[in-house]
Design a protein around this motif. Structure first.
Motif, PDB file in Angstrom:
ATOM      1  N   UNK B  83      37.001  43.530  42.020  1.00 19.67           N
ATOM      2  CA  UNK B  83      37.374  42.578  40.971  1.00 19.67           C
ATOM      3  C   UNK B  83      37.620  41.169  41.527  1.00 19.67           C
ATOM      4  N   UNK B  84      37.211  40.933  42.773  1.00 15.97           N
ATOM      5  CA  UNK B  84      37.429  39.612  43.372  1.00 15.97           C
ATOM      6  C   UNK B  84      36.246  38.685  43.125  1.00 15.97           C
ATOM      7  N   UNK B  85      36.539  37.389  43.096  1.00 16.24           N
ATOM      8  CA  UNK B  85      35.487  36.388  42.934  1.00 16.24           C
ATOM      9  C   UNK B  85      35.057  35.795  44.255  1.00 16.24           C
ATOM     10  N   UNK B  86      35.962  35.767  45.179  1.00 17.17           N
ATOM     11  CA  UNK B  86      35.706  35.071  46.434  1.00 17.17           C
ATOM     12  C   UNK B  86      36.275  35.944  47.545  1.00 17.17           C
ATOM     13  N   UNK B 117      42.320  26.115  39.978  1.00 17.43           N
ATOM     14  CA  UNK B 117      41.441  25.524  38.980  1.00 17.43           C
ATOM     15  C   UNK B 117      40.758  26.555  38.100  1.00 17.43           C
ATOM     16  N   UNK B 118      40.514  27.749  38.613  1.00 15.65           N
ATOM     17  CA  UNK B 118      39.800  28.705  37.750  1.00 15.65           C
ATOM     18  C   UNK B 118      40.285  30.136  37.903  1.00 15.65           C
ATOM     19  N   UNK B 119      41.533  30.297  38.272  1.00 14.24           N
ATOM     20  CA  UNK B 119      42.175  31.621  38.254  1.00 14.24           C
ATOM     21  C   UNK B 119      41.344  32.720  38.908  1.00 14.24           C
ATOM     22  N   UNK B 120      40.681  32.361  40.006  1.00 11.61           N
ATOM     23  CA  UNK B 120      39.898  33.381  40.689  1.00 11.61           C
ATOM     24  C   UNK B 120      40.798  34.328  41.482  1.00 11.61           C
ATOM     25  N   UNK B 121      40.240  35.520  41.751  1.00 12.57           N
ATOM     26  CA  UNK B 121      40.912  36.477  42.625  1.00 12.57           C
ATOM     27  C   UNK B 121      40.282  36.369  44.012  1.00 12.57           C
ATOM     28  N   UNK B 122      41.110  36.255  45.010  1.00 10.51           N
ATOM     29  CA  UNK B 122      40.641  36.022  46.379  1.00 10.51           C
ATOM     30  C   UNK B 122      41.002  37.213  47.258  1.00 10.51           C
TER      31      UNK B 122
END
Lengths: 278, 278
Positions: B83-86, B117-122
């Motif tokens: 579920x991570x973006x980065x 800025x865009x609530x990403x999951x890291x």
């Protein structure tokens, strides 16, 4: 930071000493040495250590034996710092008398500027495991230095604090060396500049051949209507403009586009295409 | 940084997870938790830990018991990051195929910009004590991250590396919070995350459907030899992993792949295909 002058980094960092006052646990001295060596610092001064020498020091300082041999043992903090120009006392708490206080990063930047520009000797002084430095000891420092931590939780132990300080000293040195050799390095760093890449990135000019190619290919397979392309060309530019293709990727993608075009116009056929169509 | 909004810092850092793969020593897990808590991170994911639970974890994580309770245990790295973006993979060595590589500081800045800025999951992924991450595991990352150390000496152990990364995540958060109160800091940055993107970015899990699709399409048009794919799959991962596709781009590209497949297997024909072949 492509090519780093390791000798210069080592030379600069040799002017920064770590001073540990009345350390109780030998493991902390060993960890400190390891942290120092990893970041390129070499000089540790122990002020009246409680337990020294001790096998735990050697065990935890694995591979940093040259630093063990250079350890200096002194009786008082004054002895440890007497030939220094700039002394930082580490402090987690605010004291009765506020002192010039810097975070670890600006403290390291100030230290390494002082080393590089005027060959100063720097000391960073760490206190006892249980109660840090006394007010008298802190008063010997030019500045106090603190590591910004989660205030709800408390503080780093002494080995962790030394790790962070040594890391910041190394980073400050790399940044300063970088800046003095390369004017461009003073520009704000964005992703691509900070990345160490193996292939040259394509130029804007090359990309101006890329977009017509992908658009032509998409038009040929009727994915894009040249009479009414809508937002597609813009979306492609936004997508591939963001990526900063390197040359190999550029040729790879254009090779794929050409293959699709050849497949579509019949100039390229699958190896087993004849069989498929029989 | 005079007044810090602790709740905001904690909220931002809750989007950054530390992932430890096949950790052998419980002491390293304990130290990791302590380092995380000190810097305000809360989420630790263990991928198939060798020894868990263990009293050494609790001993070294003194005071971080709330984080122990939140530890997530999973079987595979894919589960840890789906579920991570980065995703950042930590790597000390240079690999056969260089990956987008960032130093710890710009990696942390990129991460926290993406969160704020865009609530990403890291996710930041750390490997085994003795041999780090495998090439396959590293290929799952968008970026590799490295800590600049004294190359003559070697590398930080995993607990020390986690300490430095968590410190940089906190520092990046404090800096960004500081800047967002300043209008100038909201000026365009080249980073995609800072551009207030209009479409949600795809997750790691979605990208794991993307790569098989492009590879299958390329195999069908004989651009890729499934029996001897060489570095092509890795190059595709490196290219599209770097880009962080948004959902519309993702569907656009998959639509193109499907069109090429249909063209190739004859289920789609050009509007004027009959004329062409007459």
């Amino acid at each position: 930071m492509d090519i780093i002058d390791n000798a210069a980094v080592a030379q600069h960092l040799s002017h920064v000493r770590i001073v540990m006052v009345n350390t109780t646990l030998p493991a902390n001295i060993g960890s400190a040495l390891r942290a120092m060596k990893t970041m390129g610092l070499v000089k540790l001064v122990l002020v009246a250590p409680k337990t020294y020498p001790h096998p735990d020091i050697d065990a935890l300082a694995a591979g940093a034996t040259d630093l063990i041999e250079q350890i200096e043992i002194v009786e008082t903090l004054e002895d440890a710092i007497k030939d220094c120009h700039l002394v930082f006392g580490t402090s987690a708490r605010s004291r009765t008398i506020p002192w010039p206080l810097l975070d670890a990063r600006p403290a390291a930047q100030k230290s390494m500027q002082s080393v590089i520009h005027s060959q100063q000797e720097i000391a960073v002084v760490f206190g006892r495991e249980d109660r840090g430095l006394t007010n008298e000891e802190l008063a010997l420092a030019n500045y106090h230095v603190t590591i910004p931590v989660n205030t709800d939780y408390g503080v780093l132990n002494v080995a962790q604090a030394i790790q962070v300080i040594c890391y910041e000293m190394r980073m400050a040195t790399l940044e300063l060396i970088d800046k003095t050799t390369d004017v461009e390095a003073l520009m704000p760093v964005t992703d691509s500049e900070a990345m160490h890449w193996d292939e040259p990135l394509v130029t804007h000019e090359q990309m101006e051949q890329f977009y017509p190619h992908i658009e032509k290919m998409l038009a040929e397979i009727e994915f894009l209507d040249p009479k009414n392309p809508r937002l597609l060309p813009l979306r492609l530019r936004r997508l591939f403009g963001r990526i900063q293709l390197d040359k190999m990727e550029y040729h790879l993608l254009r090779g794929i586009f050409s293959r699709v075009q050849a497949l579509n116009n019949g100039t390229w056929k699958k190896t087993n295409a004849d069989e498929d169509h029989k």
